[in-house]
Design a protein around this motif. Structure first.
Motif, PDB file in Angstrom:
ATOM      1  N   UNK A 191       0.834  -1.202   0.000  1.00 56.63           N
ATOM      2  CA  UNK A 191       0.000   0.000   0.000  1.00 56.63           C
ATOM      3  C   UNK A 191       0.867   1.249   0.000  1.00 56.63           C
ATOM      4  N   UNK A 192       1.865   1.279   0.860  1.00 56.81           N
ATOM      5  CA  UNK A 192       2.756   2.443   0.949  1.00 56.81           C
ATOM      6  C   UNK A 192       3.593   2.600  -0.320  1.00 56.81           C
ATOM      7  N   UNK A 193       4.034   1.506  -0.891  1.00 60.63           N
ATOM      8  CA  UNK A 193       4.830   1.587  -2.122  1.00 60.63           C
ATOM      9  C   UNK A 193       4.037   2.217  -3.260  1.00 60.63           C
ATOM     10  N   UNK A 194       2.765   1.881  -3.365  1.00 65.26           N
ATOM     11  CA  UNK A 194       1.941   2.441  -4.432  1.00 65.26           C
ATOM     12  C   UNK A 194       1.660   3.930  -4.197  1.00 65.26           C
ATOM     13  N   UNK A 195       1.493   4.312  -2.942  1.00 66.66           N
ATOM     14  CA  UNK A 195       1.317   5.733  -2.625  1.00 66.66           C
ATOM     15  C   UNK A 195       2.586   6.501  -2.977  1.00 66.66           C
ATOM     16  N   UNK A 196       3.736   5.937  -2.623  1.00 65.68           N
ATOM     17  CA  UNK A 196       5.017   6.589  -2.929  1.00 65.68           C
ATOM     18  C   UNK A 196       5.189   6.770  -4.431  1.00 65.68           C
ATOM     19  N   UNK A 197       4.760   5.782  -5.196  1.00 65.21           N
ATOM     20  CA  UNK A 197       4.854   5.890  -6.661  1.00 65.21           C
ATOM     21  C   UNK A 197       4.010   7.047  -7.178  1.00 65.21           C
ATOM     22  N   UNK A 198       2.827   7.243  -6.610  1.00 67.17           N
ATOM     23  CA  UNK A 198       1.969   8.345  -7.022  1.00 67.17           C
ATOM     24  C   UNK A 198       2.611   9.699  -6.676  1.00 67.17           C
ATOM     25  N   UNK A 199       3.197   9.793  -5.498  1.00 64.57           N
ATOM     26  CA  UNK A 199       3.846  11.045  -5.090  1.00 64.57           C
ATOM     27  C   UNK A 199       5.019  11.352  -6.010  1.00 64.57           C
ATOM     28  N   UNK A 200       5.827  10.349  -6.286  1.00 67.31           N
ATOM     29  CA  UNK A 200       6.984  10.551  -7.170  1.00 67.31           C
ATOM     30  C   UNK A 200       6.538  10.890  -8.581  1.00 67.31           C
ATOM     31  N   UNK A 201       5.416  10.302  -9.019  1.00 71.18           N
ATOM     32  CA  UNK A 201       4.889  10.627 -10.332  1.00 71.18           C
ATOM     33  C   UNK A 201       4.485  12.083 -10.436  1.00 71.18           C
ATOM     34  N   UNK A 202       3.882  12.604  -9.381  1.00 70.82           N
ATOM     35  CA  UNK A 202       3.522  14.024  -9.398  1.00 70.82           C
ATOM     36  C   UNK A 202       4.782  14.889  -9.474  1.00 70.82           C
TER      37      UNK A 202
END
Length: 332
Positions: A144-155
């Motif tokens: 769950x945290x890894x996918x959130x981190x990916x979204x933040x880095x994508x932004x």
């Protein structure tokens, strides 16, 4: 007499050795690590203060370094906060296993920052096995945290649209860690009168947000796929301290000062920028050494027609009998 680098190296070996030997037992590992954290933090502080690693490490050097943290540049403010927390919690007594575990989960983000600081400043490798510390024991939560981190880095890479900005009270921040980087789950609520305490929001960010005061947050909508379901989430992409002007007004009335503060005043703007950039509080501002406070004050009021906030913060005469009890806020 040991040198600064010898002190840092000894503390680092002790902490890393404990992680290798005790990582399955988080309570016992936490106890062992807490015993060396202050030695490591003070060693890093002394090295920065003295400007070299072969300086003598003694009480006088430690005192100079700790005192210097009070006016240190932004990159060292995490170290000031970390040292203060260690002084309050683990300096003079042994903490039991459960309490040690809670403290280490709280302190872990500071160790990540300390490691990055030492590498950037001096190319000094510390805490090489820190990722072995069992921060997150739930595999599903890690995903769950890894996918959130990916979204933040994508932004951050420009893959998201601009968001909406508004003022909120920060209720709680909880760090989580993905591939050696720090991210945060932030709980907040609208900074408005009459808001229910149960009306709370959650968003995620890579920004180290202070929860001391109301803040302006820029929010964007995103989503992640978890267990074959799409889950909407919100990201915080920008943050700045934004104390409600009415709170300064109400504080001033305690001292019989009835001047109105507004967000357009240069004194207000400068103070908010200072609190945002430094992560400090208004108490930290008034507790600055005289020279540092005078410098900050001069910058804050240099374009202000009539300074309001700083004179009230440093006022000592409470005989005027002013009161703000029962006063509602009305922001400008």
């Amino acid at each position: 007499m040991a040198t600064v680098d010898q002190q840092i190296s000894a503390a680092d070996r002790s902490i890393s050795g404990a992680i290798d030997a005790l990582s399955p037992d988080r309570p016992l590992l936490s106890q062992q690590m807490l015993g060396q954290l202050r030695n490591l933090v003070e060693g890093v502080a002394v090295r920065h203060c003295e400007g070299r690693g072969d300086a003598e490490y003694d009480y006088a050097a430690i005192k100079r370094a700790v005192d210097a943290l009070g006016t240190a540049p932004k990159k060292l403010h995490f170290l000031r906060r970390f040292h203060k927390l260690l002084q309050e919690s683990v300096s003079h007594y042994v903490v039991d296993g459960d309490a040690s575990e809670r403290l280490m989960l709280k302190y872990f983000e500071y160790l990540v920052r300390l490691r990055a600081f030492a590498k950037t400043e001096w190319n000094l490798s510390l805490l090489a096995n820190l990722e072995k510390f069992p921060v997150d024991l739930d595999p599903s939560l890690r995903e769950y945290h890894q996918k959130i981190a990916t979204q933040i880095q994508g932004y951050r890479q420009g893959l998201q649209s601009p968001g909406r900005r508004d003022r909120y009270y920060i209720l709680k921040t909880r760090p989580f860690f993905v591939k050696g980087r720090i991210f945060y789950e932030v709980t907040f609520q609208d900074a408005k009168d009459g808001m229910s305490k149960t009306e709370r929001h959650i968003a995620f960010t890579d920004i180290d947000i202070s929860d001391n005061y109301a803040s302006n947050l820029t929010l964007v909508n995103a989503s992640i796929d978890v267990l074959d379901h799409t889950m909407p989430i919100r990201l915080i992409t920008e943050w700045a301290v934004s104390i409600r002007p009415c709170e300064f007004d109400n504080f001033g009335r305690i001292f019989g000062v009835y001047e109105k503060v507004s967000t357009g005043q240069t004194e207000y703007s400068y103070l908010m920028e200072h609190l945002t950039e430094t992560g400090s509080t208004l108490l930290d501002v008034v507790a600055l050494p005289d020279a540092a406070f005078q410098e900050l004050s001069a910058r804050a009021i240099q374009r202000a027609q009539k300074p309001i906030i700083l004179p009230v913060l440093t006022r000592r005469d409470t005989s005027s009998g002013g009161s703000s009890q029962g006063t509602m806020c009305s922001d400008t």
